[in-house]
Design a protein around this motif. Structure first.
Motif, PDB file in Angstrom:
ATOM      1  N   SER A  79       0.869  -1.264   0.162  1.00 30.12           N
ATOM      2  CA  SER A  79       0.081   0.247   0.172  1.00 30.12           C
ATOM      3  C   SER A  79       0.855   1.137   0.185  1.00 30.12           C
ATOM      4  O   SER A  79       1.768   1.364   0.654  1.00 30.12           O
ATOM      5  CB  SER A  79      -0.833   0.234   1.410  1.00 30.12           C
ATOM      6  N   VAL A  80       0.584   2.101  -0.827  1.00 28.58           N
ATOM      7  CA  VAL A  80       1.497   3.586  -0.974  1.00 28.58           C
ATOM      8  C   VAL A  80       0.595   4.382  -0.774  1.00 28.58           C
ATOM      9  O   VAL A  80      -0.387   4.590  -1.310  1.00 28.58           O
ATOM     10  CB  VAL A  80       1.861   3.561  -2.563  1.00 28.58           C
ATOM     11  N   ILE A  81       1.046   5.299   0.474  1.00 32.16           N
ATOM     12  CA  ILE A  81      -0.001   6.271   0.706  1.00 32.16           C
ATOM     13  C   ILE A  81       0.736   7.753   0.628  1.00 32.16           C
ATOM     14  O   ILE A  81       1.760   7.924   0.917  1.00 32.16           O
ATOM     15  CB  ILE A  81      -0.174   6.110   2.241  1.00 32.16           C
ATOM     16  N   SER A  82      -0.002   8.556  -0.110  1.00 32.49           N
ATOM     17  CA  SER A  82       0.416  10.201  -0.459  1.00 32.49           C
ATOM     18  C   SER A  82      -0.123  10.612   0.889  1.00 32.49           C
ATOM     19  O   SER A  82      -0.625  10.214   1.994  1.00 32.49           O
ATOM     20  CB  SER A  82      -0.093  10.490  -1.359  1.00 32.49           C
ATOM     21  N   HIS A  83      -0.200  12.067   0.786  1.00 34.41           N
ATOM     22  CA  HIS A  83      -0.584  12.902   2.049  1.00 34.41           C
ATOM     23  C   HIS A  83      -2.181  12.285   2.324  1.00 34.41           C
ATOM     24  O   HIS A  83      -2.506  12.174   3.610  1.00 34.41           O
ATOM     25  CB  HIS A  83      -0.900  14.427   1.645  1.00 34.41           C
ATOM     26  N   THR A  84      -3.090  12.171   1.255  1.00 33.27           N
ATOM     27  CA  THR A  84      -4.427  11.735   1.706  1.00 33.27           C
ATOM     28  C   THR A  84      -5.067  10.658   0.912  1.00 33.27           C
ATOM     29  O   THR A  84      -6.040  10.098   1.107  1.00 33.27           O
ATOM     30  CB  THR A  84      -5.416  12.827   1.713  1.00 33.27           C
ATOM     31  N   LEU A  85      -4.355  10.208  -0.500  1.00 31.27           N
ATOM     32  CA  LEU A  85      -4.800   9.547  -1.097  1.00 31.27           C
ATOM     33  C   LEU A  85      -4.004   7.974  -0.875  1.00 31.27           C
ATOM     34  O   LEU A  85      -2.915   7.983  -0.573  1.00 31.27           O
ATOM     35  CB  LEU A  85      -4.210   9.774  -2.541  1.00 31.27           C
ATOM     36  N   SER A  86      -4.847   6.775  -0.645  1.00 34.96           N
ATOM     37  CA  SER A  86      -4.186   5.649  -0.527  1.00 34.96           C
ATOM     38  C   SER A  86      -4.487   4.622  -1.682  1.00 34.96           C
ATOM     39  O   SER A  86      -5.451   4.706  -2.076  1.00 34.96           O
ATOM     40  CB  SER A  86      -4.956   4.982   0.628  1.00 34.96           C
ATOM     41  N   PHE A  87      -3.463   4.027  -2.192  1.00 28.50           N
ATOM     42  CA  PHE A  87      -3.201   3.152  -3.216  1.00 28.50           C
ATOM     43  C   PHE A  87      -3.133   1.564  -2.607  1.00 28.50           C
ATOM     44  O   PHE A  87      -2.358   1.339  -1.908  1.00 28.50           O
ATOM     45  CB  PHE A  87      -1.976   3.517  -4.225  1.00 28.50           C
ATOM     46  N   VAL A 103       0.338  12.420  -8.725  1.00 32.39           N
ATOM     47  CA  VAL A 103      -0.246  12.052  -7.705  1.00 32.39           C
ATOM     48  C   VAL A 103      -0.776  13.446  -6.786  1.00 32.39           C
ATOM     49  O   VAL A 103      -2.053  13.471  -6.371  1.00 32.39           O
ATOM     50  CB  VAL A 103       0.330  11.116  -6.656  1.00 32.39           C
ATOM     51  N   SER A 104      -0.027  14.313  -6.771  1.00 34.42           N
ATOM     52  CA  SER A 104      -0.175  15.638  -6.057  1.00 34.42           C
ATOM     53  C   SER A 104      -1.497  16.281  -6.907  1.00 34.42           C
ATOM     54  O   SER A 104      -2.524  16.782  -6.229  1.00 34.42           O
ATOM     55  CB  SER A 104       1.126  16.461  -5.967  1.00 34.42           C
ATOM     56  N   PHE A 105      -1.471  16.233  -8.145  1.00 37.62           N
ATOM     57  CA  PHE A 105      -2.334  16.917  -9.036  1.00 37.62           C
ATOM     58  C   PHE A 105      -3.917  15.984  -8.898  1.00 37.62           C
ATOM     59  O   PHE A 105      -4.863  16.571  -8.723  1.00 37.62           O
ATOM     60  CB  PHE A 105      -2.006  16.750 -10.598  1.00 37.62           C
ATOM     61  N   LEU A 106      -3.631  14.738  -8.839  1.00 36.43           N
ATOM     62  CA  LEU A 106      -5.094  14.222  -8.738  1.00 36.43           C
ATOM     63  C   LEU A 106      -5.403  14.174  -7.274  1.00 36.43           C
ATOM     64  O   LEU A 106      -6.826  14.492  -7.126  1.00 36.43           O
ATOM     65  CB  LEU A 106      -4.543  12.658  -8.935  1.00 36.43           C
ATOM     66  N   GLU A 107      -4.571  14.215  -6.262  1.00 31.30           N
ATOM     67  CA  GLU A 107      -5.346  14.664  -4.921  1.00 31.30           C
ATOM     68  C   GLU A 107      -5.782  15.770  -5.101  1.00 31.30           C
ATOM     69  O   GLU A 107      -6.855  16.099  -4.265  1.00 31.30           O
ATOM     70  CB  GLU A 107      -3.736  14.789  -4.160  1.00 31.30           C
ATOM     71  N   ALA A 108      -5.311  16.855  -5.561  1.00 34.41           N
ATOM     72  CA  ALA A 108      -5.946  18.025  -5.535  1.00 34.41           C
ATOM     73  C   ALA A 108      -7.258  18.259  -6.047  1.00 34.41           C
ATOM     74  O   ALA A 108      -8.215  18.765  -5.465  1.00 34.41           O
ATOM     75  CB  ALA A 108      -5.097  19.102  -6.050  1.00 34.41           C
ATOM     76  N   LEU A 109      -7.436  17.447  -7.079  1.00 40.71           N
ATOM     77  CA  LEU A 109      -8.798  17.251  -7.851  1.00 40.71           C
ATOM     78  C   LEU A 109      -9.842  16.673  -6.809  1.00 40.71           C
ATOM     79  O   LEU A 109     -10.827  16.950  -6.772  1.00 40.71           O
ATOM     80  CB  LEU A 109      -8.668  16.488  -8.982  1.00 40.71           C
ATOM     81  N   VAL A 136      -7.990   3.425  -5.500  1.00 44.81           N
ATOM     82  CA  VAL A 136      -7.453   4.381  -5.025  1.00 44.81           C
ATOM     83  C   VAL A 136      -8.482   5.023  -3.986  1.00 44.81           C
ATOM     84  O   VAL A 136      -9.714   5.251  -4.537  1.00 44.81           O
ATOM     85  CB  VAL A 136      -7.000   5.556  -5.852  1.00 44.81           C
ATOM     86  N   SER A 137      -8.454   5.122  -2.747  1.00 46.96           N
ATOM     87  CA  SER A 137      -9.321   5.923  -1.750  1.00 46.96           C
ATOM     88  C   SER A 137      -8.771   7.218  -1.323  1.00 46.96           C
ATOM     89  O   SER A 137      -7.531   7.399  -1.114  1.00 46.96           O
ATOM     90  CB  SER A 137      -9.606   4.682  -0.671  1.00 46.96           C
ATOM     91  N   TRP A 138      -9.729   7.945  -0.773  1.00 46.54           N
ATOM     92  CA  TRP A 138      -9.544   9.349  -0.165  1.00 46.54           C
ATOM     93  C   TRP A 138     -10.506   9.308   0.948  1.00 46.54           C
ATOM     94  O   TRP A 138     -11.650   9.205   0.789  1.00 46.54           O
ATOM     95  CB  TRP A 138      -9.823  10.273  -1.241  1.00 46.54           C
ATOM     96  N   GLN A 139      -9.826   9.626   2.171  1.00 51.84           N
ATOM     97  CA  GLN A 139     -10.814   9.541   3.482  1.00 51.84           C
ATOM     98  C   GLN A 139     -11.699   8.325   3.505  1.00 51.84           C
ATOM     99  O   GLN A 139     -12.806   8.386   3.844  1.00 51.84           O
ATOM    100  CB  GLN A 139     -11.587  10.867   3.585  1.00 51.84           C
ATOM    101  N   GLY A 140     -11.152   7.348   3.343  1.00 57.79           N
ATOM    102  CA  GLY A 140     -11.693   5.973   3.348  1.00 57.79           C
ATOM    103  C   GLY A 140     -12.916   5.541   2.344  1.00 57.79           C
ATOM    104  O   GLY A 140     -13.532   4.478   2.553  1.00 57.79           O
ATOM    105  N   GLU A 141     -12.865   6.411   1.303  1.00 60.12           N
ATOM    106  CA  GLU A 141     -13.699   6.051   0.231  1.00 60.12           C
ATOM    107  C   GLU A 141     -13.083   6.003  -1.135  1.00 60.12           C
ATOM    108  O   GLU A 141     -12.102   6.913  -1.309  1.00 60.12           O
ATOM    109  CB  GLU A 141     -14.844   7.140   0.254  1.00 60.12           C
TER     110      GLU A 141
END
Length: 532
Positions: A4-12, A29-35, A176-181
């Motif tokens: 599992s690779v975790i960015s600031h808020t995205l979890s792969f 990933v930073s751009f995807l995260e911002a979107l 890919v999840s963000w805040q568990g979703e």
């Protein structure tokens, strides 16, 4: 690397192998995260609004033109100018972003290739990643493919214009999840294609061009407008650098075409008649209306009054606003048998002649073998012109809600129902096995045509329809024929091939979603759970 690779808020959930490392760079990933952080919450609000509208339709209401937006429909305005390399789109080919197919499609006798991350791609993680890398190589002109026999495929000197269809609003990207979703699949597709390709596309005189599917309201298109504008600002690009064509493939959207064009007027270049999904949406939207039950799929052609009205209204609306009105997909594919092939080409010719004669600016095919036929028809009608924006259809009487909702005449037969079972069964098996675009009985089937097949049967059961043989369609009859068709398929394929596939899983899923009391909104949602 870890699982599992975790960015600031995205979890792969998938490991970052070589392919992922090329594509999912820290910057991408930073751009995807911002979107995702900015736009994912609103997507859930939009999906909730869809459910609320559907509840109204289920209670007896019918879709209609919205009085609150009447001023947009009645006033005079036009979309922003269309880029030079999109002015001629007379034939477009579509297919999944698989290496050999992308090369053949870009080299075909067509103007545009739409690489499809939606209805014709099974969203296995490896296919999504490889698809994005394939398109990046296509944009750079370096795409090559060597077959098992050693044959080399590469791009020709003048490839078609590339467009990218992202996944619809309803589809998640579960890896890919963000805040568990799970994040929206369409944002994942858009972010990676845009991030990696915008600069080289602009450098060669093209641009980031997208197809947006499954839209049900202008509010959903306003959401995309904000995504486009945000992305342009992130890259210091002029407003309107991103261009999109919106598929009108849901019944609610046909009543909001002006509003869709208006809300995306800086970015939109046209609308498209997504006919197969539109038929599916007609069934799904009006599923509780016993007077709107469709007949055999073979009877539901573009000559049916409700579909002809849809095509003509789309052309008139688009051309009034300076936007393209793209025709629909021919699902037929060439055949080896000369007699069958002559019949296929005749059917395709009649279909494309109707579209060109009505005033469409271009049309869709699913197979390079139909490119010359479709091109000849549009060449004959267009002459030296690149499109038919001059065809205003001003002589047409106003098209009414009643015409767009008109019941469809035709038979309901055992042969038609069994054909629906075969298509849905074989398509589901292919999709959960990783293949989203499948030739079945001489037609190129994708998720949209499979949706028609299984929702028709659900609707026939729900409203206790009678076949022309006098049999009533019941869940028991469906399950019996499903079992019979499964055994016929087993015999046809042979035990080894059948056992190597996932036909029993597909039959189980089809039995479940076709007999449930509530209609499952998209077969790809429960199907996605069966994909690794």
């Amino acid at each position: 690397m870890t699982d599992s690779v975790i960015s600031h808020t995205l979890s792969f959930s998938q490991p970052f192998n070589h392919a992922e490392q090329q594509l999912l760079t820290p910057e991408a990933v930073s751009f995807l995260e911002a979107l995702v952080a900015r736009f994912a919450p609103q997507r859930n609000v939009l999906l909730s609004a869809r459910q609320q509208r559907q509840q109204q339709y289920d209670q007896g209401y019918l879709p209609d033109f919205d009085m609150e937006t009447a001023s947009i429909r009645s006033s005079e305005w036009r979309i922003q100018p269309i880029p030079a390399d999109l002015e001629d789109r007379r034939v477009e080919i579509t297919g999944p972003p698989e290496r050999k197919m992308v090369i053949n499609a870009l080299n075909a006798n067509v103007k545009v290739f739409m690489a499809d991350f939606e209805d014709s791609l099974s969203p296995e993680w490896s296919k999504l990643i490889d698809g994005q890398l394939t398109l990046r190589e296509a944009v750079h002109g370096t795409l090559r493919y060597t077959s098992d026999t050693g044959k080399i495929y590469q791009l020709g000197a003048n490839p078609a214009v590339l467009m990218c269809r992202v996944r619809g609003l309803h589809l998640p990207e579960k890896h890919v999840s963000w805040q568990g979703e799970a994040i929206p699949g369409g944002l994942f597709d858009f972010a990676l294609y845009f991030f990696h390709n915008v600069r080289p596309l602009l450098a060669k005189g093209s641009g980031p061009y997208f197809y947006l599917p499954k839209t049900e309201s202008w509010q959903e298109i306003a959401w995309w407008r904000e995504i486009f504008s945000f992305s342009e600002d992130q890259f210091d690009l002029p407003r309107g650098t991103i261009k999109a064509t919106v598929l009108i493939e849901t019944l609610p959207a046909v009543f909001q075409m002006d509003e869709i064009l208006w809300n995306l007027r800086d970015h939109i270049v046209g609308l498209n008649c997504g006919r197969w999904d539109y038929i599916f949406s007609y069934i799904k939207t009006l599923k509780q209306h016993p007077d709107r039950v469709l007949p055999d799929r073979q009877s539901v052609t573009m000559s049916q009054p409700f579909l002809d009205a849809y095509s003509r209204l789309l052309i008139k609306t688009c051309h009034r606003r300076g936007a393209f009105a793209m025709g629909g997909m021919s699902a037929l594919i060439p055949a080896k048998d000369p007699t069958r092939n002559a019949w296929v080409l005749q059917r395709v010719t009649e279909d494309k002649q109707r579209e060109a004669g009505n005033g469409h600016d271009g049309t869709w095919i699913a197979h390079p073998g139909l490119a010359d036929t479709a091109m000849a028809i549009f060449n004959a009608v267009l002459g030296d012109r690149p499109n038919q924006l001059h065809v205003m259809r001003e002589e047409d009487a106003a098209i009414t809600a009643e015409q767009l909702l008109a019941p469809c005449m035709g038979e309901r037969t055992e042969a038609g129902m069994r054909a629906n079972i075969r298509v849905a069964l074989q398509y589901l098996e292919a999709w959960i096995s990783g293949n989203g675009c499948v030739p079945i009985d001489g037609l190129m089937e994708d998720a949209a045509t499979a949706e028609i097949a299984r929702t028709s049967i659900w609707q026939w059961i729900r409203h206790q329809q009678m076949l022309n043989s006098g049999q009533q369609v019941t869940a028991e009859l469906f399950l019996r024929w499903l079992s019979e068709e499964l055994h016929l398929l087993q015999n046809a394929l042979g035990e080894a091939r059948f056992s190597a596939g996932r036909y029993n899983d597909a039959a189980q899923l089809m039995a479940q979603i076709t007999t449930e009391r509530e209609l499952v909104s998209f077969l790809t949602l429960p199907g996605y759970r069966l994909i690794p």
